[in-house]
Write an enzyme that holds these catalytic residues in place. Structure first.
Site, PDB file in Angstrom:
ATOM      1  N   ASN A 276      13.912   8.597   2.508  1.00  9.72           N
ATOM      2  CA  ASN A 276      14.759   8.048   1.456  1.00  9.72           C
ATOM      3  C   ASN A 276      14.127   8.342   0.105  1.00  9.72           C
ATOM      4  O   ASN A 276      13.018   7.902  -0.172  1.00  9.72           O
ATOM      5  CB  ASN A 276      14.923   6.538   1.694  1.00  9.72           C
TER       6      ASN A 276
ATOM      7  N   LEU B  27      16.077   7.744  -2.800  1.00 10.29           N
ATOM      8  CA  LEU B  27      17.215   7.277  -3.591  1.00 10.29           C
ATOM      9  C   LEU B  27      16.848   6.952  -5.040  1.00 10.29           C
ATOM     10  O   LEU B  27      17.562   7.324  -5.960  1.00 10.29           O
ATOM     11  CB  LEU B  27      17.840   6.055  -2.922  1.00 10.29           C
ATOM     12  N   GLY B  28      15.775   6.209  -5.239  1.00  7.48           N
ATOM     13  CA  GLY B  28      15.379   5.887  -6.600  1.00  7.48           C
ATOM     14  C   GLY B  28      16.121   4.712  -7.216  1.00  7.48           C
ATOM     15  O   GLY B  28      16.541   4.767  -8.385  1.00  7.48           O
ATOM     16  N   PHE B  29      16.266   3.630  -6.456  1.00  8.99           N
ATOM     17  CA  PHE B  29      16.876   2.391  -6.974  1.00  8.99           C
ATOM     18  C   PHE B  29      18.273   2.640  -7.554  1.00  8.99           C
ATOM     19  O   PHE B  29      18.607   2.139  -8.630  1.00  8.99           O
ATOM     20  CB  PHE B  29      15.997   1.740  -8.050  1.00  8.99           C
TER      21      PHE B  29
ATOM     22  N   ASN C 165       9.606  -6.010  -5.930  1.00  9.79           N
ATOM     23  CA  ASN C 165       9.421  -4.735  -5.232  1.00  9.79           C
ATOM     24  C   ASN C 165       8.666  -3.776  -6.148  1.00  9.79           C
ATOM     25  O   ASN C 165       9.249  -3.176  -7.050  1.00  9.79           O
ATOM     26  CB  ASN C 165      10.783  -4.161  -4.841  1.00  9.79           C
TER      27      ASN C 165
ATOM     28  N   SER D 186       8.166   0.852  -3.968  1.00 12.75           N
ATOM     29  CA  SER D 186       8.988   2.028  -3.707  1.00 12.75           C
ATOM     30  C   SER D 186       8.278   3.269  -4.236  1.00 12.75           C
ATOM     31  O   SER D 186       7.755   3.260  -5.354  1.00 12.75           O
ATOM     32  CB  SER D 186      10.350   1.894  -4.390  1.00 12.75           C
TER      33      SER D 186
ATOM     34  N   ASN E 145       9.790   6.002  -5.051  1.00 12.09           N
ATOM     35  CA  ASN E 145      10.809   6.860  -5.656  1.00 12.09           C
ATOM     36  C   ASN E 145      11.068   6.605  -7.136  1.00 12.09           C
ATOM     37  O   ASN E 145      11.938   7.222  -7.725  1.00 12.09           O
ATOM     38  CB  ASN E 145      12.117   6.719  -4.878  1.00 12.09           C
ATOM     39  N   THR E 146      10.339   5.661  -7.735  1.00 15.02           N
ATOM     40  CA  THR E 146      10.400   5.423  -9.173  1.00 15.02           C
ATOM     41  C   THR E 146       9.042   5.744  -9.757  1.00 15.02           C
ATOM     42  O   THR E 146       8.049   5.097  -9.390  1.00 15.02           O
ATOM     43  CB  THR E 146      10.784   3.962  -9.481  1.00 15.02           C
TER      44      THR E 146
ATOM     45  N   LYS F 218       6.402  -7.388  -2.288  1.00 22.23           N
ATOM     46  CA  LYS F 218       6.546  -6.343  -1.281  1.00 22.23           C
ATOM     47  C   LYS F 218       5.552  -5.220  -1.556  1.00 22.23           C
ATOM     48  O   LYS F 218       5.552  -4.629  -2.636  1.00 22.23           O
ATOM     49  CB  LYS F 218       7.974  -5.797  -1.271  1.00 22.23           C
TER      50      LYS F 218
ATOM     51  N   SER G 110       6.176  -3.764   5.292  1.00 17.26           N
ATOM     52  CA  SER G 110       5.879  -3.008   4.095  1.00 17.26           C
ATOM     53  C   SER G 110       7.092  -2.191   3.697  1.00 17.26           C
ATOM     54  O   SER G 110       8.102  -2.176   4.389  1.00 17.26           O
ATOM     55  CB  SER G 110       4.718  -2.065   4.360  1.00 17.26           C
ATOM     56  N   ASN G 111       6.944  -1.461   2.601  1.00 13.83           N
ATOM     57  CA  ASN G 111       7.952  -0.509   2.173  1.00 13.83           C
ATOM     58  C   ASN G 111       7.777   0.790   2.958  1.00 13.83           C
ATOM     59  O   ASN G 111       7.029   0.840   3.936  1.00 13.83           O
ATOM     60  CB  ASN G 111       7.813  -0.257   0.661  1.00 13.83           C
TER      61      ASN G 111
END
Length: 357
Positions: free
Chosen positions: A110, A112-114, A168, A171, A173-174, A210, A238-239
């Site tokens: 994934n 996606l980036g929020f 969070n 992630s 992706n950011t 998280k 976890s993430n």
């Protein structure tokens, strides 16, 4: 499982992953999903952080990003629902394609980036109330000049409709988001978030943090210590992971983003056991990552999770996974001659904590 839902799942697996997800959400909105009408076995219920969970199975954030199908998810049998990740302002996320799936590896990458419609939209959807415990997963906008301020703003805005809040910061992706897990930055973040929570005029929801499964072993004790001392109420482990162990599909190995699903199970459960050992079982933990069977769900609880969440496992196993897990947990409680999940939580944490990757 109803054969129609089996056919629907097979169809979804034939589609592009992101399109399949959009169609799944639409199907839930239209009422086409299996319902769980039987009451949960009382032995699966728990009270944590002042919240009464009828069973320990939750849907992880990322599934219902924009709080569109909360009631449908409760009707399917989930004990709690976590929506998001929600950022202060709407954002599109990363460029397509950004979700990759492997049936053989039982995994998803994934990137996606929020992507979400923003907190204001979700706030209005949640305002009428929900028939159960709804967590709100908070994130920061990609282009934000002050990500810490984004989390404080999310607490202030979403607290009125949240049973609990999740910070969070894990992630992948950011850009720069995981930097907030560094001890000094984490302490600053949680101090600011706690100040925002203390300033709330009424509802002050429990707060979970998280974490990423890629935190170095040597850094974890300090990070957990900061969370414990901050006033936060629990930890989610976890993430997704940036590691590629367990993947055989070249498309996933080279794809940008975090891995979820079966290859994440060992890494995330090992970390769960370590966090349980570091907290000495004094904080409720939510175990996430690689739950795709009744046995992996039980393993999370034995590693230290009071609650569990899943998403990717449902992609490959379908909604019948929910009652299968409930039956196995009831059986495990019976085998332990107990009347609740409590004796099972953390009983194999040490074993998981000592595993090598």
């Amino acid at each position: 499982m109803n054969p129609l839902f089996g056919l629907g799942q097979a169809l979804m697996l034939s589609l592009d992953p992101e399109r399949a997800h959009m169609l799944t959400i639409k199907s839930l909105e239209m009422g086409f999903y299996p319902r769980c009408d039987a009451p949960d076995d009382a032995r699966l219920s728990q009270t944590l952080c002042g919240l009464d969970f009828p069973n320990p199975i939750g849907i992880a954030p990322g599934f219902d990003k924009n709080a569109r199908v909360v009631t449908a998810l409760f009707n399917m049998g989930f004990g709690f629902v976590e929506v998001g990740t929600l950022t202060p302002r709407p954002q599109e996320g990363n460029p397509l394609p950004r979700v990759f799936r492997s049936v053989e590896d039982r995994a998803v990458v994934n990137g996606l980036g929020f992507n979400n419609e923003g907190q204001a939209v979700a706030l209005e959807r949640l305002r009428p109330g929900a028939p159960g415990i709804v967590g709100v997963n908070l994130g920061a906008n990609r282009d934000s000049e002050d990500k810490v301020a984004d989390y404080a703003a999310g607490v202030a805005r979403m607290a009125p409709v949240a049973s609990y809040l999740t910070v969070n910061i894990s992630s992948p992706n950011t850009p720069g988001l995981r930097d907030l897990q560094a001890p000094k930055e984490l302490a600053r973040l949680l101090t600011t978030v706690e100040q925002a929570r203390a300033a709330l005029p009424c509802n002050k929801p429990p707060l979970f943090v998280k974490l990423a499964p890629d935190i170095a072993d040597g850094d974890l004790p300090e990070i957990v210590g900061i969370i414990q001392g901050s006033g936060a109420d629990g930890i989610i482990v976890s993430n997704t992971t940036l590691a590629r162990e367990g993947l055989t599909d070249d498309a996933l190995i080279t794809a940008k983003g975090g891995v979820s699903g079966r290859p994440l199970f060992e890494r995330s459960t090992r970390m769960l056991g370590r966090v349980y050992r570091l907290t000495a079982g004094t904080m409720p933990l939510i175990g996430v990552g690689g739950i795709d069977s009744a046995e992996t769900a039980l393993a999370k609880i034995e590693a230290g999770a009071a609650l569990i969440q899943m998403y990717t496992g449902l992609v490959f196993e379908g909604p019948d996974l929910i009652p299968r897990i409930k039956r196995r947990l009831v059986q495990a409680v019976s085998e332990a001659h107990a009347n609740s999940l409590a004796p099972l939580i953390g009983r194999r944490a040490e074993e998981w904590a000592l595993k090598t990757l």
